[in-house]
Design an enzyme around this catalytic site. Structure first.
Site, PDB file in Angstrom:
ATOM      1  N   TYR A 118       0.689  -1.077  -0.518  1.00  0.00           N
ATOM      2  CA  TYR A 118      -0.404  -0.014   0.030  1.00  0.00           C
ATOM      3  C   TYR A 118       1.238   1.249  -0.236  1.00  0.00           C
ATOM      4  CZ  TYR A 118      -3.094   3.652   1.930  1.00  0.00           C
ATOM      5  OH  TYR A 118      -3.996   4.888   2.031  1.00  0.00           O
ATOM      6  N   LYS A 140       0.964   4.724  -2.479  1.00  0.00           N
ATOM      7  CA  LYS A 140       0.744   6.025  -1.844  1.00  0.00           C
ATOM      8  C   LYS A 140       2.393   7.140  -2.510  1.00  0.00           C
ATOM      9  CE  LYS A 140      -3.334   6.090  -1.416  1.00  0.00           C
ATOM     10  NZ  LYS A 140      -3.960   6.515  -2.233  1.00  0.00           N
TER      11      LYS A 140
END
Length: 357
Positions: A198, A202
């Site tokens: 994750y 980002k």
């Protein structure tokens, strides 16, 4: 902190801050066509509702509307609102959504890339996974949504912005991508969470923001990124409860989604002549611009079982003074310290925590 002790007052203060933001930026965003991905629930829905109140024409785009039918009906009954089904990984769905927005409103002025796949939806909410424990497929799925999906949405919705030489793109990223700036503290105090892949997605979107901002500056389009901080997103309650079953308080009391509204209004009013190519940490931006610190936006109307979790954590956390007002630590380092110390107290040591899992 009980609801009777702080909830009502905090809610009144939050409403005051929201009204101030609307009053300050309504003239700048009224009439602008704003597309919000992941707009059916959580942070996305909150932004859509706030932007509508500011007079914008709002398009809430989402993959699923199953549990958000009330909001869809609200949007469809409002002449300034629109709900569209849109999978940001599907080229045909993106093309159809863009065409529907243009047919309805004639243009797109702002794109908020809020939709993303989080670790809590890709993996079980509790349990630890190191980077080397993840599979290629995990990375492909996460990058497919968070990076390629974001890029696909930008490619479609930036077209009318470039044509009119004005527009704004807001990418929602994560403060966890800056963990190295805290000397690894983010991971050190949250070893029981799954941060990869994750955080890598980002970080990729953050880099995309900086480079794209320079590339389209001459087209009048602003491109910025925001880091919300710890916020009560749509997945939050289930995750907090799952951790509580293992005796762990999930981080700290979250902020309400509305704390993103002031900066979102500010960025929706930008073009490349204003703020562009920047990364903002929302709690710090709010504080710097008179919209309160993190404590001012924390959610004190959680369900009773969750109130018990965070009241327990806060009882073990020292307060501090800022501008003469007592608050819980509000910045990233303070939040990490508070969560880490509270969980150490609950688990006695990381060794016992590991053995429990």
């Amino acid at each position: 902190m009980s609801e009777s002790g702080g909830g009502t007052v905090a809610t009144a203060r939050q409403r005051q801050l929201v009204e101030r933001a609307l009053g300050e930026w309504q003239g700048e965003v009224a009439g602008r066509v704003i597309v919000v991905t992941g707009g059916a629930r959580g942070i996305g829905r909150s932004l859509c509702e706030g932007l509508l109140r500011a007079g914008a024409k709002v398009v809430a785009a989402d993959l699923t509307w199953d549990d958000a039918d009330d909001f869809r009906k609200q949007l469809e009954s409002d002449g300034s609102g629109m709900a569209v089904d849109m999978d940001i990984t599907d080229d045909d769905a993106l093309d159809a959504a863009r065409d529907a927005v243009i047919d309805r409103f004639g243009t797109v002025d702002v794109l908020v890339n809020n939709a993303s796949l989080v670790s809590e939806t890709l993996f079980p909410p509790t349990g630890h996974r190191n980077t080397l424990d993840t599979t290629d497929r995990d990375w492909e799925v996460m990058f497919g949504v968070n990076v390629f999906g974001t890029l696909k949405a930008i490619r479609r919705f930036i077209e009318p912005m470039r044509a009119q030489q004005r527009g704004s793109i807001v990418n929602v990223v994560s403060s966890g991508v800056l963990a190295v700036a805290a000397g690894g503290g983010y991971h050190g105090l949250r070893p029981w969470t799954v941060e990869m892949p994750y955080q890598a997605t980002k970080a990729a979107v953050m880099a995309l923001t900086f480079y794209l901002a320079e590339e389209v500056r001459g087209d009048g389009v602003a491109v910025n990124a925001i880091m919300p901080g710890h916020t009560r997103a749509s997945w939050f309650d289930a995750t907090a409860r799952a951790f509580n079953e293992q005796g762990i308080a999930y981080f700290m009391r979250p902020a309400i989604p509305e704390h993103l509204l002031p900066i979102s209004l500010f960025l929706a009013a930008q073009d490349s002549a204003g703020a562009s190519g920047r990364l903002y940490y929302v709690p710090e931006w709010n504080y710097d611009h008179g919209y309160g610190d993190y404590a001012a936006w924390q959610d004190h109307e959680l369900p009773p079982d969750m109130e018990e979790i965070y009241s327990r954590l806060e009882a073990a956390t020292p307060s501090y003074e800022r501008a003469g007002v007592a608050h819980l630590p509000f910045d990233a380092q303070g939040a990490l310290y508070a969560a880490g110390m509270a969980n150490l107290g609950a688990q006695n040591s990381w060794t016992s925590n590991d053995s429990a899992q």
